[in-house]
Structures are given as structure tokens and as C-alpha cells.
Design a protein around this motif. Structure first.
Motif, mmCIF file in Angstrom:
data_model
loop_
_atom_site.group_PDB
_atom_site.id
_atom_site.type_symbol
_atom_site.label_atom_id
_atom_site.label_comp_id
_atom_site.label_asym_id
_atom_site.label_seq_id
_atom_site.Cartn_x
_atom_site.Cartn_y
_atom_site.Cartn_z
ATOM 1 N N HIS A 54 -6.097 -3.016 -2.002
ATOM 2 C CA HIS A 54 -7.219 -3.393 -3.084
ATOM 3 C C HIS A 54 -7.816 -2.471 -4.156
ATOM 4 C CE1 HIS A 54 -10.485 -0.874 -0.353
ATOM 5 N NE2 HIS A 54 -10.749 -1.535 -1.385
ATOM 6 N N GLN A 57 -4.746 -2.730 -6.366
ATOM 7 C CA GLN A 57 -4.712 -3.399 -6.846
ATOM 8 C C GLN A 57 -5.534 -4.032 -8.267
ATOM 9 O OE1 GLN A 57 -2.927 -6.901 -6.165
ATOM 10 N NE2 GLN A 57 -3.676 -7.651 -8.522
ATOM 11 N N SER A 60 -3.510 -1.338 -10.472
ATOM 12 C CA SER A 60 -2.469 -2.022 -11.395
ATOM 13 C C SER A 60 -2.977 -2.787 -12.418
ATOM 14 C CB SER A 60 -1.972 -2.926 -10.169
ATOM 15 O OG SER A 60 -2.711 -3.997 -10.627
ATOM 16 N N THR A 77 1.937 0.480 -2.492
ATOM 17 C CA THR A 77 1.561 -0.684 -3.190
ATOM 18 C C THR A 77 3.260 -1.878 -2.701
ATOM 19 O OG1 THR A 77 0.859 0.945 -5.204
ATOM 20 C CG2 THR A 77 2.053 -1.398 -5.331
ATOM 21 N N ILE A 81 2.697 -6.963 -5.483
ATOM 22 C CA ILE A 81 1.972 -6.139 -6.908
ATOM 23 C C ILE A 81 2.510 -5.877 -7.953
ATOM 24 C CG2 ILE A 81 0.095 -4.550 -7.865
ATOM 25 C CD1 ILE A 81 -0.882 -4.743 -5.422
#
Length: 85
Positions: A54, A57, A60, A77, A81
Motif C-alpha cells: 500500500h 502503490q 509509484s 511491488t 503497480i
């Protein structure tokens, strides 16, 4: 208070950066550091092998390409993503 928690609030960004890179740093501290104003701190959260999905994310989508690059190569990851699918 946990030592790393105390250090994560240090005024010196290089101290916070080292906390972000530390594999013993708890998730709640990594979450806090993922919002740090200094990009190098966020970069070390992105490269930390214990950073959960999380947070990866969120990182990213960081404005800094180097942080997005570290997220892409973090073993935690998931492919969706990286590919955006």
C-alpha cells in the motif's frame, strides 16, 4: 518510544533517510516517512525491502522519477503497480 520512531522525527533529513532505509523500521514509521518533504527520504522508503504494497502503490505516483524507479525494482511491488494494469 521506539528509537527508530524518535529518529524518524529528527530535523536532519539524512537521519530520517537512514531510518527509512533500515530494514527494522516498523510499517507505521515507513508510512509517515513516505510523506516526507525530502525526496531522498521517500526514495529510501521505496527501496526498503519491508515496505508494504500500500505504501509502494502511493510512492509509484510520486512526482520524482527516481522514487518511481525504486518502487518498480522493489521485490514487494506487484506487477500491476509497475505496468499500471
Amino acid at each position: 518510544m521506539h528509537v527508530l520512531e524518535k529518529l524518524s522525527e529528527d530535523k536532519d533529513w539524512s537521519v530520517r533517510s537512514k531510518v527509512a532505509r533500515n530494514s527494522n523500521t516498523p510499517v507505521h514509521i515507513l508510512e509517515q516517512l513516505s510523506d516526507d518533504e525530502v525526496w531522498n527520504v521517500r526514495l529510501n522508503v521505496a527501496r526498503n525491502k519491508n515496505t508494504p504494497v500500500h505504501i509502494l502503490q502511493k510512492l509509484s505516483e510520486d512526482r520524482n522519477w527516481a522514487i518511481r524507479y525504486k518502487v518498480a525494482f522493489n521485490k514487494n511491488t506487484p506487477g500491476y503497480i509497475v505496468t499500471g494494469k
